[in-house]
Structures are given as C-alpha cells and as structure tokens.
Design a protein around this motif. Structure first.
Motif, PDB file in Angstrom:
ATOM      1  N   GLY A  62       0.787  -1.225   0.000  1.00  0.00           N
ATOM      2  CA  GLY A  62       0.000   0.000   0.000  1.00  0.00           C
ATOM      3  C   GLY A  62       0.821   1.276   0.000  1.00  0.00           C
ATOM      4  O   GLY A  62       0.265   2.374  -0.004  1.00  0.00           O
ATOM      5  N   TRP A  83       3.490   3.668  -8.284  1.00  0.00           N
ATOM      6  CA  TRP A  83       3.347   2.946  -9.545  1.00  0.00           C
ATOM      7  C   TRP A  83       4.596   3.172 -10.397  1.00  0.00           C
ATOM      8  O   TRP A  83       5.252   4.209 -10.273  1.00  0.00           O
ATOM      9  N   ARG A 114      -7.153  -4.413 -15.707  1.00  0.00           N
ATOM     10  CA  ARG A 114      -6.975  -4.598 -14.271  1.00  0.00           C
ATOM     11  C   ARG A 114      -6.679  -6.055 -13.928  1.00  0.00           C
ATOM     12  O   ARG A 114      -7.045  -6.975 -14.667  1.00  0.00           O
ATOM     13  N   LYS A 150      -3.280   5.931 -17.025  1.00  0.00           N
ATOM     14  CA  LYS A 150      -4.544   5.229 -16.828  1.00  0.00           C
ATOM     15  C   LYS A 150      -4.336   3.717 -16.908  1.00  0.00           C
ATOM     16  O   LYS A 150      -3.609   3.229 -17.775  1.00  0.00           O
ATOM     17  N   CYS A 157       0.386  -0.705  -4.474  1.00  0.00           N
ATOM     18  CA  CYS A 157       0.736   0.650  -4.916  1.00  0.00           C
ATOM     19  C   CYS A 157      -0.308   1.653  -4.435  1.00  0.00           C
ATOM     20  O   CYS A 157      -1.487   1.333  -4.295  1.00  0.00           O
ATOM     21  N   ARG A 158       0.165   2.881  -4.217  1.00  0.00           N
ATOM     22  CA  ARG A 158      -0.728   3.945  -3.754  1.00  0.00           C
ATOM     23  C   ARG A 158      -1.770   4.270  -4.822  1.00  0.00           C
ATOM     24  O   ARG A 158      -1.466   4.324  -5.997  1.00  0.00           O
ATOM     25  N   ASN A 159      -2.988   4.543  -4.388  1.00  0.00           N
ATOM     26  CA  ASN A 159      -4.043   4.941  -5.320  1.00  0.00           C
ATOM     27  C   ASN A 159      -3.803   6.382  -5.764  1.00  0.00           C
ATOM     28  O   ASN A 159      -3.325   7.195  -5.003  1.00  0.00           O
ATOM     29  N   ALA A 173      -2.632  -3.366  -7.295  1.00  0.00           N
ATOM     30  CA  ALA A 173      -3.405  -2.254  -6.739  1.00  0.00           C
ATOM     31  C   ALA A 173      -3.409  -2.265  -5.216  1.00  0.00           C
ATOM     32  O   ALA A 173      -3.624  -1.225  -4.587  1.00  0.00           O
ATOM     33  N   ARG A 174      -3.165  -3.421  -4.618  1.00  0.00           N
ATOM     34  CA  ARG A 174      -3.116  -3.504  -3.161  1.00  0.00           C
ATOM     35  C   ARG A 174      -1.743  -3.118  -2.617  1.00  0.00           C
ATOM     36  O   ARG A 174      -1.584  -2.954  -1.405  1.00  0.00           O
TER      37      ARG A 174
END
Length: 402
Positions: free
Chosen positions: A278, A282, A291, A287, A400-402, A397-398
């Motif tokens: 988390g 990236w 996924r 974009k 790397c930072r959103n 995605a779990r």
C-alpha cells in the motif's frame, strides 16, 4: 369330387408344411439380395474414414506449419523490437551528448565574452600609457641622462621610466595573451560546432532508421495477428505465454535461492518488501487499461498484472530496490525487466521500448530502469506491470498507492 374334412385337413397340413419350408429360405434370400448393399455401405464408410484420417493429417500439418510460421514471425518481431530498442538508446545517448555539447558551447562563449571584455580593458590601459608617454615627450629620457643634476634624482627618474616601460611591456603581453586565448576559444568553439553538427546528423539518420523499423514491425505484426486469427491460435498463444512466464519465474526463483550473495548488504538500507504494501509508487503515471483478475480475450484466462497507458519513451521506475534478474525480450511481453526484491517478491515490467538496465544490476526505489513502449506485438504503448510472491501473482493495486 367331394371333399371330406379329413382330406381338407390333410391338404391344409401339407400347405402349412410347404409354407414353413419356404419361409426357411426367406432370410437366405434377403441376405443374398442385400449383400451388395452392405458391401457398398462398408466401402463408403471405409472411404469416409480414410478421408477423415487424411483431413486430420492435413489439419495437423497445417497447425504445425502455422506454429512454425508464428514462431518465425515471433523471432522476426523479437529481432526488430530489440534492434529498435537499441536504436532508441543510441538516440537517447546522442541527445545527451548534444545537450553536453550545447552546455560546453555556452560555457566557451561565456568565457570568450569575458576575455573579449578583458581585452578591451587591456587595450584601453595600453592606449592610456602610450598617450602619457607621448605627453612626457620622447626626448626627456636623453635630456635626463645628459643633465648634470643630482645623481640620486637622476636614478629615481630612471627607475620611474623603467617602471613605466615594464608596465607597458606587461600590458602588451597581456593583450597578446588575451588575443591568443580568444583565438583558442574560437577554434574550440568551431570544433564543438562541427561535432554538434555531426551528432545532429547522426541523430536524424537514427530517427529515419527507427521510423523504417517501426514500419517493418507493423508489417510483421499484421502477418502475425492474421496468422493467429486464421488458425484460431489466440488462446493457445496466451496459454503458452502464461506457462512460459511461470516457468521463467520458477527458474529465476530457484537461481536466486541458490545464489543469494550480496543481497543481504544491499537490502539492509531498504525496508522489507512485505512491509511496503500500500506504500509503493506505480512504475509510471497513467490510466490503467486492464486490471488484475479481469478476463483476457476469449474469457478463459485472467490478467495476472495490469497494463498502464503511457506514451512511447516515457521513463519507467522501479517500485522498490532490488537486483535485476532478467532483462531481455520475452514472447508477448516484449522487452521485459524482472527485479528480485528479496523474500520471494519480484516485480515485472513488460512492453518496454528500451531497457536501461541489464541482468545483475542493482537498482534503488524510483530509479529509471526502462522506457515505456509497445514491444511484444502490442497495438498501443504502455507498461505491463506484475508483482509476484514466490511465483504467484498478487494484485498490484493492493501494493501501490491509489
């Protein structure tokens, strides 16, 4: 003639017996009649079986031919994309040299300007000294020598004249030195300009070369996609890529387990990868096009990583520190880099245009490792990114930072 019941019964019995004997020959008669039909049907079925066998052999031959053709096209694509990646790196190096040359050229021009200003001052000082000497008069020195005045005064006067003569000589030497320095700078600037011109000319040639390579790639890719579609091999190609990726990672994991020297010292200053969930950046901003876990073409396979949209040539960064364990072209993933982060964690970066690191290199978090691209036969540019733990894919995605 009168028919009695007994004679009628006897007659009926004889008739029945006759009919029984006739019926015994019916199957034989039917068999004899139908035998040619069975024989014809058997021959027809046998011919159909032979035809099916030939068709199976033809399909096998066709599939083998298609496999060889796709393999040949994949090899050609690898050669093209690897060459294009090297050309891109050459252009990048030329651009770096051009930038260095421009900076040096600017420094030389600045030095030349300083020297030219100093030369103007030196000339002004020399002109002033010449005017002063002229105002004193050219015969004063001889008059002073012939005058029978105080010797001490004469000595002081002679020392004064010598001082001014030496000063003029120094000014003249300074002016000459500045002129020589400026001449040398002008020659150096000329050489730098010539070198810069050659670099830019080489850059244009390389850019034409990369354009030609891109056109060739498009032709190869069109043939490859057409061949896969024609033979219905899209799913097979995806399954093959997935298995080959799995085999590669298992091999790399085994090799790293056998040879883990040097990793302890390197990872001491970097937090363990499993503590960074988390918190990672990236590898590139863009974009997310596909996924993790979504269905691939055909719906039978799932994406084990993500595809991030990016322009050609954009810098790709390592999400964390580690050692490059793979840096080469790989089927469908193109120019691929795999980094071992320790404790069974690896990150994969595919579709690259060029690789900036080689196998065995150590990288730091955020260090540029490659340039985004569309290698591996992709139709749009970007980066394919995976994180694996002991060979199994995990959701980026779990991590790397959103």
């Amino acid at each position: 003639m009168t028919t009695t019941p007994s004679s009628l019964s006897l007659s009926l019995c004889n008739c029945y017996s006759y009919l029984q004997r006739c019926f015994l020959f019916v199957p034989v008669f039917i068999y004899l009649i139908s035998f040619p039909l069975y024989a014809e049907d058997l021959e027809e079925k046998s011919a159909e079986l032979d035809s099916v066998r030939h068709q199976i052999e033809d399909v096998k031959t066709s599939m083998e031919k298609a496999r060889l053709e796709t393999d040949a096209l994949q090899t050609e694509l690898k050669k093209n994309e690897t060459s294009a990646g090297n050309i891109t790196l050459n252009i990048r190096e030329i651009e770096r040299q051009i930038q260095q040359r421009n900076e040096r050229l600017n420094q030389l021009n600045d030095r030349k300007s300083v020297r030219e200003r100093a030369l103007v001052k030196q000339k002004q000082a020399l002109s002033q000294q010449i005017r002063s000497a002229y105002m004193v008069g050219k015969n004063d020195y001889m008059k002073l020598l012939l005058n029978q005045e105080d010797p001490a005064r004469v000595g002081r006067a002679l020392a004064y004249y010598d001082y001014h003569n030496q000063a003029r000589a120094q000014q003249i030497n300074s002016v000459n030195t500045e002129i020589e320095t400026i001449t040398q700078l002008e020659n150096t600037i000329k050489r730098e300009n010539d070198a810069l011109f050659k670099l830019k000319k080489n850059q244009l040639a390389k850019e034409r070369e990369i354009s030609q390579s891109r056109r060739e790639r498009e032709n190869i890719l069109a043939k490859l996609l057409n061949e896969l579609e024609k033979q219905g091999l899209e799913l097979q190609a995806l399954q093959q890529q997935e298995q080959e990726t799995k085999n590669l990672l298992e091999k790399l994991t085994e090799e790293q387990a056998r040879d883990d020297r040097g990793s302890v010292a390197f990872f001491e200053d970097i937090p363990p990868f499993n503590s960074l969930k988390g918190k990672l950046d990236w590898p590139i901003k863009g974009k997310i096009l596909t996924r993790y876990g979504s269905r691939k073409q055909g719906g039978k396979l799932k994406w084990q990583g993500v595809v991030i949209n990016a322009e050609l040539g954009v810098d790709v960064q390592a999400v964390s520190g580690g050692q490059v364990v793979f840096a080469d072209w790989f089927r469908n993933l193109g120019l691929l880099i795999i980094i071992d982060h320790g404790d069974g964690y690896m990150s994969l970066y595919g579709y690259n245009q060029s690789l900036l690191k080689k196998t065995g290199d150590w990288v730091l978090p955020g260090e540029i490792i490659s340039l985004a691209g569309d290698s591996g036969g992709q139709l749009r540019s970007g980066v394919y990114f995976e994180i694996r733990n002991n060979g199994s894919p995990v959701n980026p995605a779990r991590w790397c930072r959103n």
